[in-house]
Design a protein around this motif. Structure first.
Motif, short mmCIF file in Angstrom:
data_model
loop_
_atom_site.label_atom_id
_atom_site.label_comp_id
_atom_site.label_asym_id
_atom_site.label_seq_id
_atom_site.Cartn_x
_atom_site.Cartn_y
_atom_site.Cartn_z
N GLU A 12 0.75 -1.19 0.04
CA GLU A 12 -0.05 0.08 0.00
C GLU A 12 0.86 1.19 0.10
O GLU A 12 1.91 1.21 0.39
CB GLU A 12 -0.97 0.12 1.27
N LEU A 13 0.26 2.30 -0.58
CA LEU A 13 0.97 3.71 -0.55
C LEU A 13 0.53 4.39 0.72
O LEU A 13 -0.60 4.73 0.76
CB LEU A 13 0.64 4.29 -2.23
N THR A 14 1.39 4.72 1.50
CA THR A 14 1.17 5.40 2.77
C THR A 14 2.05 6.35 3.07
O THR A 14 3.24 6.50 2.65
CB THR A 14 1.20 4.22 3.99
N GLY A 15 1.46 7.46 3.44
CA GLY A 15 2.26 8.87 3.50
C GLY A 15 1.46 9.76 4.21
O GLY A 15 0.29 9.57 4.97
N ARG A 16 1.89 11.11 4.56
CA ARG A 16 1.07 12.31 5.16
C ARG A 16 0.15 12.91 4.30
O ARG A 16 -1.00 13.29 4.57
CB ARG A 16 2.36 13.20 5.46
N ASN A 17 0.45 12.88 2.80
CA ASN A 17 -0.25 13.89 2.09
C ASN A 17 -0.05 13.38 0.41
O ASN A 17 0.84 12.72 0.09
CB ASN A 17 0.10 15.37 2.27
#
Length: 644
Positions: A12-17
């Motif tokens: 999955e592509l996870t991050g802040r923004n």
């Protein structure tokens, strides 16, 4: 066909923004049916900027089936600032979605080890390739064609527009200006009634002359569209021009131009004849330099034929230029190869002045020194050249002695050490500095870019102090001599505020200590005793290893500190190496360079006459920690061009 490993589902592509998506958070379900390239990058990294430009034609050719997703994985603290990242997305005109990954969660999920890293995901959401470094476009074109045919036949390829949503564009006199220089009276615009300044308006791909207010454009060369074209001021095109230097008056007629410009993305040096407005190319063939043909075989990046026409020599992201009285030639900060070049416009020669091409911080004789993306230059009255070495957050100097030029660092510790601290050479810290200027007392002003500050190095007291703070990514500094009876001022190019500002030079500077830092990138954990380095390389479809003169692959391995490696350091053929590690050292940085040469041709067959040949190269600077735990790494696998 590209060899494929057993299919692995993309994490999955996870991050802040997310940026460039109109506020939408993307998931793999939004990207299903598209071929996706994950581009792990940081906006400080020159190699990452090269890859952004390499991918542009690929994105255009396959716009209906391909989506690039930039995963921004910061090295420096400043790069984790969301406003700084948004400015970088605008500055480099990114036209694809960007995931802000400040905690490096997605970086670690995809086992990235170097900036840049490319991961290719097929339309069903499976990883099919994992690539490090630059120069993979030809292989990617072949892979995209293969994936398109395969998934068109399966009915899993979806054509149509992607998720990119453009951001509003900034308006103003300047756009992300880069460097500044003062024009002598004889070269100023006829409309000028006072001192004027040349500024590289980098975001608009042009060079402009500003009046003394620093707010009015008197003349411009180039246009708002990036490109490469010689000709009149209106016809000419630049691509992210950076440094500029005034040609000495005695040479202007003979060389045919008044100003030398570092045209960074075009990998060229350009000349401007201010009177006629003519822009010409004076050095660089437009092909990004890795190594020349002989250097590719010897591993020596310092090999440039002294008889070569400058227009035939490959350059790599020239970032700043200045005229050196000591060597009677221009000095060029060649950011892309971590070296300092010289260009003699009279003799018509381009040579390496300093640096081996290895990325890091190493002082000594110029031919043996290491630099890291040098981006700013200034000359002292005694001929010493000061260098802002951005990726080591260092200030270096090149002294021209009888025994030859030597390199010394006055501030800076290495690739992963930075901060905001005043003090002595050992205590002081900068963060990705881009510009330097020599002040009247021979101290050095520094554009401390990622700290948003201007700093001052006093070579007598051997101390770094702070002159100004709260600036928006200052990219250059210039002393403004206001004549007898007036105190000089400092001109600061404030790139992210799209302006040039004046600052007083105080007699007393405030002292700052906000601490020293290291990059937040976690170290690779090693079991200890020995470590096997394996670099995987697979030639793209339609190419084969160029083994006509033996093994065309090479690993070069070193460490900081050097004594961390007891046996196995140095450059050798082959892409595997076993290192014996020093049991007394637990924390270090491994420096690994992998190279492979391939030519057009089918595997197993002969390389055709006049086949195009390609050099693949990637540098890794990897922080490591020896734990003594047998469950930690005994083998480190680095993909030069391989599969996941």
């Amino acid at each position: 066909m590209v060899e494929r490993a057993p299919r692995v589902r993309a994490s999955e592509l996870t991050g802040r923004n997310w940026l460039n998506t109109g506020g939408k958070e993307l998931t793999w379900s939004d990207l299903r049916g598209k071929i996706v390239i994950l581009d792990f990058w940081s906006f400080c990294c020159i190699n990452c900027l090269h890859v952004l430009d390499e991918l542009r034609p690929l994105e255009e050719e396959f716009s209906d089936i391909l989506v690039t997703v930039g995963v921004h994985s910061p090295k420096f603290e400043h790069e984790a600032d969301p406003e700084a990242l948004a400015a970088a997305v605008d500055r480099y005109d990114l036209r694809h979605p960007v995931l802000d990954d400040p905690e490096l969660g997605t970086w670690q999920a995809y086992t990235a080890r170097a900036w840049p890293t490319l991961v290719v995901v097929d339309p069903e959401g499976y990883v099919v390739a994992h690539l490090s470094g630059e120069g993979h476009v030809q292989g990617l074109v072949s892979l995209v064609h293969e994936l398109a045919e395969e998934h068109e036949a399966k009915g899993t390829l979806h054509r149509g527009s992607g998720p990119y949503v453009p951001r509003p564009k900034q308006e103003g006199v300047l756009s992300f200006p880069g460097k500044i220089n003062a024009l002598p009276a004889e070269l100023r615009s006829p409309d000028a009634d006072d001192q004027t300044y040349l500024v590289t308006d980098t975001g608009r791909h042009r060079v402009v002359e500003l009046d003394s207010s620093l707010e009015k454009v008197l003349r411009a060369w180039g246009g708002n569209d990036k490109g490469y074209e010689d000709g009149t001021s209106d016809e000419a095109r630049f691509n992210e021009p950076q440094g500029l230097a005034i040609v000495p008056e005695r040479l202007r007629d003979s060389v045919g131009y008044d100003v030398l410009v570092a045209d960074s993305v075009n990998h060229r040096l350009r000349g401007i004849e201010l009177g006629t407005g003519k822009v010409s190319t004076v050095a660089g063939n437009g092909v990004q330099r890795l190594l020349d043909a002989e250097g590719a075989r010897t591993g020596d990046p310092n090999v440039i034929d002294p008889a070569a026409d400058p227009l035939t020599v490959s350059l790599s992201s020239p970032w700043d230029v200045l005229w050196s009285d000591a060597i009677e030639a221009f000095v060029v900060a060649m950011a892309g190869t971590h070296q300092i070049f010289s260009f003699d416009p009279v003799a018509g020669t381009v040579q390496v002045l300093a640096g081996t091409g290895a990325e890091g911080l190493l002082d000594g004789p110029a031919a043996d020194a290491w630099f890291a993306q040098s981006s700013g230059l200034a000359q002292a009255p005694d001929g010493t050249v000061w260098v802002a070495d951005s990726e080591t957050s260092a200030v270096r100097k090149i002294a021209f002695d009888e025994g030859g030029p030597t390199v010394t660092s006055v501030v800076g510790q290495g690739l992963f050490d930075f901060g905001f601290r005043d003090g002595s050479s050992e205590e002081a810290r900068l963060q990705h500095c881009l510009g330097v200027a020599v002040l009247p007392d021979q101290s050095v002003a520094i554009a401390d870019t990622y700290n948003g500050a201007v700093r001052r190095w006093d070579p007598v007291a051997k101390e770094l102090t702070t002159l100004a703070r709260d600036l928006a990514e200052p990219s250059d500094v210039l002393l403004e001599d206001r004549g007898e009876g007036n105190d000089p001022l400092l001109l600061v190019v404030e790139a992210n505020a799209h302006q040039v500002v004046r600052l007083p030079i105080p007699k007393e500077a405030q002292r700052v200590d906000e601490g020293a830092s290291q990059t937040q990138r976690p170290p690779s954990l090693l079991a200890g005793d020995t470590l096997e380095i394996v670099s995987r390389f697979s030639a793209p479809t339609g190419q084969k290893l160029d083994d006509r003169w033996g093994d065309p692959t090479q690993l070069k391995v070193s460490a900081t500190p050097p004594e961390f490696i007891v046996e196995g350091s140095g450059a050798q053929q082959g892409l595997t190496r076993t290192l014996t590690l020093n049991p007394d050292i637990t924390d270090a940085v491994l420096h690994v360079t992998a190279r492979a040469a391939a030519c057009d041709g089918e595997p197993g067959g002969e390389i055709p006459d006049h086949a195009a040949c390609h050099l693949y190269q990637q540098d890794w600077g990897i922080p490591v920690r020896v734990t003594g735990n047998e469950e930690d790494e005994h083998t480190m696998t680095l993909d030069l061009r391989g599969v996941n």
